[in-house]
Enzyme design. Structure first.
Site, PDB file in Angstrom:
ATOM      1  N   SER A  55      54.593  26.650  34.046  1.00  0.00           N
ATOM      2  CA  SER A  55      53.457  27.064  34.874  1.00  0.00           C
ATOM      3  C   SER A  55      53.435  28.575  35.082  1.00  0.00           C
ATOM      4  CB  SER A  55      53.499  26.345  36.226  1.00  0.00           C
ATOM      5  OG  SER A  55      54.750  26.546  36.856  1.00  0.00           O
ATOM      6  N   LYS A 100      11.195  43.897  32.049  1.00  0.00           N
ATOM      7  CA  LYS A 100      11.968  42.929  32.829  1.00  0.00           C
ATOM      8  C   LYS A 100      12.994  43.560  33.750  1.00  0.00           C
ATOM      9  CE  LYS A 100      12.464  38.807  31.693  1.00  0.00           C
ATOM     10  NZ  LYS A 100      12.047  37.567  32.330  1.00  0.00           N
ATOM     11  N   ASN A 143      15.813  41.516  35.846  1.00  0.00           N
ATOM     12  CA  ASN A 143      16.250  40.144  36.080  1.00  0.00           C
ATOM     13  C   ASN A 143      17.258  40.033  37.226  1.00  0.00           C
ATOM     14  OD1 ASN A 143      14.670  39.080  34.004  1.00  0.00           O
ATOM     15  ND2 ASN A 143      16.255  39.521  32.471  1.00  0.00           N
ATOM     16  N   GLU A 171      21.369  34.569  39.960  1.00  0.00           N
ATOM     17  CA  GLU A 171      21.493  33.374  39.118  1.00  0.00           C
ATOM     18  C   GLU A 171      22.955  32.968  38.950  1.00  0.00           C
ATOM     19  OE1 GLU A 171      18.706  35.519  36.231  1.00  0.00           O
ATOM     20  OE2 GLU A 171      18.514  33.428  35.643  1.00  0.00           O
ATOM     21  N   ASN A 224      60.494  22.091  45.420  1.00  0.00           N
ATOM     22  CA  ASN A 224      59.389  21.298  45.974  1.00  0.00           C
ATOM     23  C   ASN A 224      58.874  21.874  47.298  1.00  0.00           C
ATOM     24  OD1 ASN A 224      59.862  19.740  43.772  1.00  0.00           O
ATOM     25  ND2 ASN A 224      60.756  18.007  44.889  1.00  0.00           N
ATOM     26  N   THR A 273       7.898  23.811  53.421  1.00  0.00           N
ATOM     27  CA  THR A 273       8.564  22.525  53.237  1.00  0.00           C
ATOM     28  C   THR A 273       8.075  22.040  51.877  1.00  0.00           C
ATOM     29  OG1 THR A 273       6.766  21.297  54.297  1.00  0.00           O
ATOM     30  CG2 THR A 273       8.588  21.976  55.721  1.00  0.00           C
ATOM     31  N   HIS A 274       8.918  21.386  51.122  1.00  0.00           N
ATOM     32  CA  HIS A 274       8.581  20.977  49.749  1.00  0.00           C
ATOM     33  C   HIS A 274       8.184  22.172  48.883  1.00  0.00           C
ATOM     34  CE1 HIS A 274       8.147  16.896  51.574  1.00  0.00           C
ATOM     35  NE2 HIS A 274       7.583  17.585  52.545  1.00  0.00           N
ATOM     36  N   SER A 302      16.233  43.463  30.214  1.00  0.00           N
ATOM     37  CA  SER A 302      16.204  42.628  29.010  1.00  0.00           C
ATOM     38  C   SER A 302      16.289  43.524  27.786  1.00  0.00           C
ATOM     39  CB  SER A 302      14.896  41.828  28.975  1.00  0.00           C
ATOM     40  OG  SER A 302      14.608  41.433  27.635  1.00  0.00           O
ATOM     41  N   LYS A 355      47.079  24.380  40.928  1.00  0.00           N
ATOM     42  CA  LYS A 355      46.869  25.803  41.210  1.00  0.00           C
ATOM     43  C   LYS A 355      45.714  26.465  40.490  1.00  0.00           C
ATOM     44  CE  LYS A 355      51.748  25.995  41.862  1.00  0.00           C
ATOM     45  NZ  LYS A 355      51.738  24.598  41.351  1.00  0.00           N
ATOM     46  N   TYR A 390      56.835  14.459  45.779  1.00  0.00           N
ATOM     47  CA  TYR A 390      56.387  15.382  44.728  1.00  0.00           C
ATOM     48  C   TYR A 390      56.322  14.681  43.377  1.00  0.00           C
ATOM     49  CZ  TYR A 390      56.145  19.358  41.553  1.00  0.00           C
ATOM     50  OH  TYR A 390      55.764  20.232  40.574  1.00  0.00           O
ATOM     51  N   GLN A 444      51.648  20.254  39.845  1.00  0.00           N
ATOM     52  CA  GLN A 444      51.607  21.597  39.266  1.00  0.00           C
ATOM     53  C   GLN A 444      50.189  21.939  38.782  1.00  0.00           C
ATOM     54  OE1 GLN A 444      54.977  23.199  36.973  1.00  0.00           O
ATOM     55  NE2 GLN A 444      53.640  23.060  35.182  1.00  0.00           N
TER      56      GLN A 444
HETATM   57  N1  ARG Z   1      56.132  24.693  38.974  1.00  0.00           N
HETATM   58  C1  ARG Z   1      56.229  23.606  39.892  1.00  0.00           C
HETATM   59  C2  ARG Z   1      54.854  23.323  40.512  1.00  0.00           C
HETATM   60  O1  ARG Z   1      54.022  24.146  40.416  1.00  0.00           O
HETATM   61  C3  ARG Z   1      57.205  23.912  40.965  1.00  0.00           C
HETATM   62  C4  ARG Z   1      57.847  22.715  41.560  1.00  0.00           C
HETATM   63  C5  ARG Z   1      58.715  22.054  40.551  1.00  0.00           C
HETATM   64  N2  ARG Z   1      59.497  21.014  41.139  1.00  0.00           N
HETATM   65  C6  ARG Z   1      60.095  20.089  40.406  1.00  0.00           C
HETATM   66  N3  ARG Z   1      60.786  19.218  40.997  1.00  0.00           N
HETATM   67  N4  ARG Z   1      59.974  20.097  39.090  1.00  0.00           N
HETATM   68  O2  ARG Z   1      54.640  22.301  41.072  1.00  0.00           O
END
Ligand code: ARG
Length: 463
Positions: free
Chosen positions: A28, A288, A290, A295, A115, A160-161, A282, A330, A322, A327
């Site tokens: 990650s 133009k 824009n 948008e 974790n 309205t509408h 444009s 994110k 966990y 993972q």
């Molecule tokens: N890179 C992991 C995540 O984003 C960190 C936690 C990993 N924990 C584990 N027991 N493998 O979740």
């Protein structure tokens, strides 16, 4: 295909390193490097606590602290080599710490797991984003209040509408969005308050046998308290979901306003002129200008709501505690946050720069029989007609005006009296758009006096 280097962090029981594909799917670090500052803050708080509790020595804690500061400055200055073999930000930081300070680095992970570590890092990051969103929303609201103040009594059609309904004031319309964006602020505030519990010290899932002080780390990291259940602490991602939910609703508001700006800036409407700074041209049509920013803001809700649904799907059905699925929490949050902040900043810029066309707003407000309700209300008030009858009489006058190709105020008194004999000259005074808006004095109504009272309230509330 195999990488013979065993993972120094957990390779004890392994005879072989991971396959390259395993490494690719597992790592990650490509994205969680964004949590570096939070990771180091969490580690510093943890190390200081371990020393205060006598779990590690003061000199080890000091070496760890100094080392972590060096790592942070290396990362911030771009002089850090991130390694995929080290999986994630947590192990990249720890490995570099070991290079720098040697053995004490290995004591940092006492009474902690990745974790609870990732849970605290991510919470800190999302908490910062709530603050960022609050600041940007407040700036946007201030820009809207300034627009409202400039045109508190400018008249425009209310729809309205998307059909002309009744005349309203420009200030009133601007303040409608202030209401919406301030509710968004409330949602980010609520989410922030609820997420402000510290998972650190939950360790892998069950807590730890070391005599840690979770209140101390919670306090050091600006949390209100430690999370009360270690199982929940490591497996909860509600904070990210709540952030995304608030962000989605906010993005939906932004998209509605963006849509109005797109419509208002057309040659057909000409209610507003967007500044050159927030428009594009444009490559083929020289005339133009824009509203690309509007948008793009209109579109952002798609990916932000997508992130919300995406994370919900990741979390759905996960058993405690966990799982590596988490993972996947994110990237979508990062993307949603980045795009929300950009959209808020762009909207604020557009609102600050745009010029409302007062004359066109007023002209549009007076067309489309916008004061028909005022006429019906006059029949009720002055002639004592039941509202339903007044509605019918007015409807026949609208039909007449439509047939004659004129607006309601252009009808003669004879025309008026053909629909109801009791109508007098007095009726014409309610057919003007300024009288119409000025008469809507009910609390929260569009009358300029009401709008000015709300502007004063917002000025006070937003400062
Ligand atoms: N890179 C992991 C995540 O984003 C960190 C936690 C990993 N924990 C584990 N027991 N493998 O979740």
């Amino acid at each position: 295909m195999t990488n013979k280097t065993q993972n120094a962090m957990w390779g004890g029981r392994f005879a072989d390193g991971p396959d390259a594909i395993m490494e690719a799917i597992n790592a990650s670090i490509g994205f969680d490097r964004r949590l570096a500052a939070q990771d180091i803050a969490g580690s510093r708080a943890h190390a200081a606590m371990l020393a205060a509790q006598g779990i590690i020595t003061g000199s080890d804690a000091e070496a760890i602290r100094e080392g972590l500061l060096t790592v942070l400055s290396e990362i911030e200055s771009g002089n850090f080599t991130f390694s995929t073999a080290l999986e994630d930000i947590h192990m990249n930081v720890e490995a570099r710490l070991k290079d720098l300070i040697g053995e004490p680095a290995g004591r940092l992970h006492t009474g902690r797991s990745r974790n609870d570590q990732v849970a605290v890092d991510f919470r800190l990051w999302v908490r910062d984003q709530c603050d960022e969103a609050l600041g940007k929303l407040s700036a946007l609201c201030m820009a809207l209040v300034s627009q409202a103040e400039a045109g508190a009594d400018w008249v425009m059609p209310g729809f309205t509408h998307l059909q002309t309904a009744q005349p309203v004031t420009w200030g009133h319309h601007m303040l409608a969005y202030v209401e919406m964006f301030s509710r968004d602020m409330g949602r980010f505030r609520d989410a922030r308050a609820r997420m402000n519990e510290c998972p650190l010290g939950a360790a892998a899932l069950a807590g730890t046998s070391f005599p840690i002080d979770r209140h101390m780390t919670a306090k050091a990291l600006g949390f209100d308290r430690p999370a009360a259940n270690s199982l929940d602490a490591v497996s909860d991602r509600d904070f990210a979901l709540e952030f995304l939910a608030a962000a989605s609703i906010c993005a939906m508001h932004l998209s509605r306003f963006a849509e109005e700006l797109v419509i208002w800036s057309t040659a057909q409407f000409r209610f507003v002129a967007l500044s050159d700074r927030f428009s594009t041209g444009s490559s083929i049509m020289p005339q133009k200008k824009n509203p690309d920013a509007a948008e793009l803001i209109r579109a952002k809700v798609g990916r932000i709501m997508g992130a919300n649904v995406g994370l919900m799907m990741v979390m759905k059905g996960l058993p405690l505690t966990y799982s590596k699925d988490m993972q996947e929490d994110k990237e979508q949050v990062f993307d949603a946050a980045d795009n929300l902040m950009l959209a808020l900043a762009a909207m604020e810029g557009m609102v600050r720069d745009m010029t409302a066309n007062r004359a066109n707003l007023e002209k549009a407000a007076a067309s489309g029989f916008s004061t028909a309700t005022d006429l019906a209300d006059w029949l009720v008030r002055e002639l004592g007609l039941p509202f339903r009858d007044a509605h019918h009489v007015t409807g026949s006058l609208v039909a007449l005006a439509e047939k004659k190709g004129c607006d309601l105020p252009d009808l003669t008194l004879d025309d008026m009296q053909s629909a109801h004999a009791g109508i007098t000259e007095d009726v014409y005074k309610v057919l003007g758009v300024h009288n119409s808006v000025a008469s809507r004095q009910s609390f929260g109504g569009t009358a300029p006096d009401q709008v000015r009272a709300q502007i004063a309230r917002w000025r006070d509330q937003l400062k």
